[in-house]
Scaffold this active site. Structure first.
Site: not given
Length: 668
Positions: A35-36, A82, A113, A115, A431
């Site tokens: 999307y970005d 943002l 801070e 996100k 095995c």
């Protein structure tokens, strides 16, 4: 120009659709990174061709349309998105753009801070009381979710202290901590219910419930990150405003810090990125906000975002790629695991070409096919995994994933017992993939007790082809052993003697040594005491096995199939041919097992006998010895320095014996 128009239209359509899936349906079909990328391409395209930009463009919108199931709320002050930066160079350019805008040299202090990856909400307090909560929605209009928000314990219904504005709008993020997300999904899986793909979806889905009781049952949390209405009364520092909110009872992220300039922001970014996996919640970057409110006001906004803030995105933890094939690996316990072979993709800071698909249930849940476009997730040091399928991009030649019916390593049949998610190779003693662990377990002190046969020696024996099954141990000679690293002639002779001595054992030890799944020491003892001979056990049906104390349907089937697997039978016969023997077991009368049906737990340090000796003595008298205290515990034996188990036993009213009382009971 027609190509540019076509691409612009395509980008708008894709972003509108993906935004609708993300913001409204809470069911995104592409990762955030995709999307970005599309949004950045659209912004660049519109910057080069301004005539293409319209008020309806996704570049000037925040999210999707609000759900009609909720009452709509118009935000008095828009809740904007943002802009993003992805590198140190872009961060410096962000700072320079602000200086250019102000037309003077300014030293910026930033409030930094994490996100959080959750859902943005607005909380309106009137006279200190929470009266309304709303989602961001499209930034202008959101959905009222007041009743749901009231169920989130982290959000105060009344503000603490005094001095708050008559009307105060607090903005923040509702999110789901990792531990709560994992516990909720585990509970859903156990109940056969749908699980959430990630904590962000879980938080959004939990908050947008028409029934607030469902929201109340979800482990949601909240951190405040800003102020809307009423903020003008709270002073000129963003950091100061946040701390004022904290005094009034609103929770803040403990990671919020003040930093000077782009260099300080970059240092904050690097620190949080390094600790990303340790944080108790998901984040996808950090946010920098100019701390001085007068500077914020002077810098202003663009259509969809403030000029004075930006998000510094981390390397994507989710990306899209193609599933090219699926291979099946066999682990040391025999678990057959499907491994996705991916078209290489950069995700979580590394190039990923393999991802786990866990088991057949996970493949069915995802609905994934070979050739699909998939979303792969890598968080921290966690093994990459496929979390979703982009079904809209499925090719016509996509192929179903077929689980093997035979072990891809040894050719033994694979089995999946009812109630179990994992498919396993049935050739436990044969095995190659399980060989080292099977031999280590066989020789362990509580099993055949081959003194001196440590893990490193077992690994050398297998790597050199000297041992393929536990039975091969008994044909080793001193010359072969002396050729191993750190193994001299004397040590080799001692090990040969120890292997020879291990031929004399007990039936319970031998059964435990075979490594039958779910058969521990206590179950092996119960099987031996019930059937008395190995022949009788090998001939037993599932129904007869179910008659043994503490043997349920799953364990009974494990024992039954293990003893009938052709390769296991070969090894079993070879072990007996090697001279392994044990004394006959006599049928015990009930009077000889006074603790039959009783569950004991041992805790603390015993001084007169070892923990294993005490356990064996109790089991010989019919007791079950468990590792933890529960309501089913009959007696706790407390040695010196007994800890939490003693406290819990006392709380539950369970009988507690001293070591002296244990000795008296054992002596009759």
């Amino acid at each position: 120009m027609s190509d540019i128009l076509s691409r612009h239209r395509q980008l708008c359509e894709l972003l509108i659709e993906y935004g609708h899936q993300y913001y409204v349906l809470d069911n995104p079909t592409v990762p955030d990174a995709e999307y970005d990328r599309l949004m950045r391409e659209l912004i660049v395209l519109e910057a080069e061709h301004p005539e293409l930009k319209t008020p309806a463009s996704p570049s000037v919108r925040v999210g999707g349309q609000p759900l009609t199931a909720f009452k709509q709320v118009r935000h008095e002050i828009p809740m904007l998105s943002l802009d993003n930066v992805f590198s140190g160079e872009e961060l410096q350019a962000f700072e320079q753009r602000m200086r250019d805008r102000l037309k003077r040299e300014v030293s910026f202090t930033f409030c930094c801070e994490p996100k959080l990856d959750g859902l943005a909400v607005s909380l309106l307090y009137v006279a200190g009381q929470l009266v309304q909560a709303a989602t961001r929605g499209d930034g202008t209009t959101g959905e009222e979710i007041t009743e749901n928000v009231r169920t989130i314990k982290a959000i105060p219904l009344s503000l603490r202290g005094e001095g708050w504005p008559a009307r105060l709008e607090v903005r923040g993020e509702v999110f789901m901590p990792k531990a709560g997300f994992e516990a909720m999904n585990a509970k859903a899986l156990a109940a056969g219910e749908k699980v959430f793909v990630n904590p962000r979806n879980a938080a959004a889905g939990s908050l947008r419930q028409l029934d607030s009781r469902i929201t109340a049952s979800r482990p949601l949390a909240f951190y405040a990150y800003g102020v809307g209405v009423g903020g003008e009364q709270l002073g000129g520092s963003h950091f100061g405003r946040l701390n004022q909110l904290k005094e009034w009872g609103l929770p803040l992220s403990p990671e919020v810090k003040l930093k000077e300039g782009a260099a300080g922001c970059q240092a904050f970014h690097d620190d949080i990125l390094a600790r990303r996996g340790e944080l108790p919640y998901e984040i996808d970057g950090v946010v920098y906000k100019v701390d001085a409110i007068p500077l914020q006001e002077e810098l202003g906004f663009v259509a969809r975002a403030p000029r004075w803030a930006t998000a510094h995105k981390f390397p994507a933890q989710e990306e899209m790629t193609e599933l090219e094939n699926v291979e099946f690996q066999v682990g040391r316990t025999g678990a057959v695991t499907p491994v996705a072979k991916l078209k290489p993709v950069f995700v979580g800071g590394v190039t990923v070409s393999n991802a786990t698909l866990h088991n057949a249930d996970e493949i069915e849940r995802l609905g994934v096919m070979i050739g699909d476009t998939v979303i792969v997730r890598r968080a921290g040091d966690v093994i990459p995994q496929i979390v979703a399928v982009v079904e809209a991009q499925r090719p016509a030649d996509a192929r179903a994933i077929l689980f093997p019916t035979e072990c891809p390593v040894c050719g033994s049949a694979v089995e999946r017992l009812e109630g179990e998610a994992v498919t396993r190779c049935s050739g436990g003693l044969f095995c190659e993939a399980q060989r080292k662990e099977a031999i280590k377990h066989f020789a362990a002190r509580r099993a055949m007790d081959v003194d001196g046969l440590g893990d490193k020696i077992v690994e050398q024996l297998v790597d050199k082809g000297l041992v393929k099954t536990p039975a091969d141990l008994f044909s080793l000679n001193a010359i072969q052993l002396a050729g191993l690293e750190r193994m001299g002639q004397k040590s080799a002779l001692n090990l040969v003697a120890a292997i020879d001595a291990a031929r004399s054992t007990t039936l319970p030890r031998f059964l435990f040594a075979l490594g039958i799944r779910e058969v521990g020491e206590a179950t092996a003892l119960n099987l031996a005491n019930h059937f008395l001979t190995l022949d009788a056990l090998r001939a037993a049906s599932v129904e007869q096995l179910l008659e043994v104390a503490d043997v349920g349907d799953i364990v009974a089937k494990h024992v039954y199939y293990f003893l009938r697997q052709p390769h296991n039978i070969e090894v079993l016969e070879a072990l007996l041919a090697a001279g392994i023997h044990w004394p006959a077991i006599e049928k015990k009368e009930a009077s000889e097992q006074p603790f039959a049906g009783k569950t004991f737990v041992l805790t603390g340090t015993l001084t007169t006998l070892s923990r294993n000796d005490a356990k064996a003595a109790l089991q010989a008298l019919g007791a079950k010895v468990a590792g933890s205290v529960s309501a089913k515990t009959d007696v706790l034996v407390a040695g010196e320095a007994a800890g939490s188990k003693l406290v819990k036993a006392q709380e539950l009213g369970i009988t507690v014996w001293s070591e002296e009382e244990l000795q008296q009971a054992l002596q009759g």
